[in-house]
Design an enzyme around this catalytic site. Sequence first.
Site, short mmCIF file in Angstrom:
data_model
loop_
_atom_site.label_atom_id
_atom_site.label_comp_id
_atom_site.label_asym_id
_atom_site.label_seq_id
_atom_site.Cartn_x
_atom_site.Cartn_y
_atom_site.Cartn_z
N CYS A 102 0.83 -1.20 0.00
CA CYS A 102 0.00 0.00 0.00
C CYS A 102 0.86 1.25 0.00
O CYS A 102 1.78 1.39 0.81
CB CYS A 102 -0.92 -0.01 1.22
SG CYS A 102 -1.98 1.44 1.35
N CYS A 155 0.12 3.13 3.62
CA CYS A 155 0.55 2.64 4.94
C CYS A 155 1.60 1.54 4.89
O CYS A 155 2.14 1.15 5.93
CB CYS A 155 -0.66 2.17 5.75
SG CYS A 155 -1.37 0.62 5.13
N CYS A 209 -6.21 -2.57 0.64
CA CYS A 209 -5.30 -2.63 1.77
C CYS A 209 -6.07 -3.05 3.02
O CYS A 209 -7.04 -2.37 3.41
CB CYS A 209 -4.63 -1.27 2.00
SG CYS A 209 -3.60 -1.24 3.48
N CYS A 266 -5.41 0.10 6.06
CA CYS A 266 -5.97 1.46 5.98
C CYS A 266 -7.22 1.55 5.12
O CYS A 266 -7.89 2.58 5.11
CB CYS A 266 -4.92 2.45 5.49
SG CYS A 266 -4.50 2.28 3.73
N ASP A 302 21.03 -5.16 -18.05
CA ASP A 302 20.85 -6.26 -17.09
C ASP A 302 19.77 -7.21 -17.61
O ASP A 302 18.60 -6.83 -17.70
CB ASP A 302 20.45 -5.69 -15.72
CG ASP A 302 20.27 -6.75 -14.65
OD1 ASP A 302 20.37 -7.95 -14.98
OD2 ASP A 302 20.02 -6.38 -13.50
#
Length: 472
Positions: free
Chosen positions: A215, A218, A237, A240, A378
């Site tokens: 999230c 939070c 979430c 929250c 990469d």
Amino acid sequence: MEKLSNAFAVGLGKTTGTLSRMLRIGGGTTLPGRVARLVAPSVLRDLSATLPGGVILLSGTNGKTTTSRMLAEILCANGERVLHNRAGANLITGLTTTALAGTDWRGRPQATIGLFETDEAALPQALAETAPRLVLINNLFRDQLDRYGEVDTLAQAWKQALRTLSPETRIVLNADDPAVAYLGQDLRCHVFYYGLEDAQHAVGAGAHIADSQFCQQCGERYRYSLAFYAHIGHYQCPRCGYQRPTPQVQLARLDLSGIEASRLYLRYPGGGLELNLPLPGLYNATNALAAFAAALALGVPPATSRYALERFSAAFGRIERVTAGQGGAPMLIALIKNPVGATETVRMIVQTATVPAHASQGLHLLIAINDRFADGTDVSWLWDAEFEALAGQVASVVVSGTRAEDMAVRLKYAGVDPAMMRIVPEVHPALDEALARLPAGATLAILPTYTAMLALRQDLARRGWVKPFWEG
């Protein structure tokens, strides 16, 4: 003095582009912009301000070239004269080159509206220089970590740049991508969301390569009621309560038809429609959804968008169909460049295949992996992409590019029989080898990274099988 500087920059840039194409040293898609900006650093800002319909910026990790072409076709069908970096040069120099090409020698606009596909890292600068009327962001995945850094770093840079925009700007975001959807929080602009509602596609593919799992408010890990692929889906979430915003434009149902087409059922404020998209796969369906949503936010009638999308043809290298000469073998080119894109492309191809009864059946592949700057140096992402889906499905595969051996090892560990493989590092002889191994009636699926795709298309153009990419 500034007008004189811009006029000189326009003239010099146009001349540079003409010479570049005449001398066959490139398509003139970036060098003119680089030269013009040396003379007049504000040339993109000034030329953007002359467009009557303003500028649209489109960015994201996967699908931006296809989505921008879809939106360009919609705008053209709506009567606009569109200035568009169609060849895909999406850094600031490429945007500047496009702006130069869309003016006369005095710097007066020949288009009514600008549409710029924009590199992820270049987006903040593009926002500052073009003052866009609309911004469309479709997704955010791990890609070229050597250039972009982590997705959270990129998202923060986007968020800060979006906060500087005028309140009249319209922002169109993918509700199914939590990192992208969260960009709409606390903006003073008009924010619109689009998203997929069809639960039949919630297979949770590639969950291990999810980049935005926590999230933004939070830090708690999201819970998903539907997971389409990676971190794309319906999330909430548990701490929250932040959750996927309800999209105004919804892909209510999606019916896929192999590698040929798909049927979309769209809902939007005040109505809905069905359309037949002549492109395959979940990815392209969501690209079309994004283009439709952006067009709707611009006031384009839905019927006009449907008309354009049903007549759309793929951008070069993005699920592009090519024939090997007159009556030759069919080829399907699909760009791969990161774990999510490669996984979804493999999934789309495998879904149309049947388990081979003998060696001549199954998939016939050419996979070309480069590690040049534009690809990302990469290539560890190869181990995150789900090539395991190819096990038991491959009749023949040629691996090529600067990292051909790495790709061969990856396929071996994915369960592809090494006896089915050939390693041909150079792309041009690799294509000959792959076509020579292709049985009559079979299609060669070509999966290249970006610079390998450019090299491949250059070879195809030399053979007369396609037009140069800047003419496509």
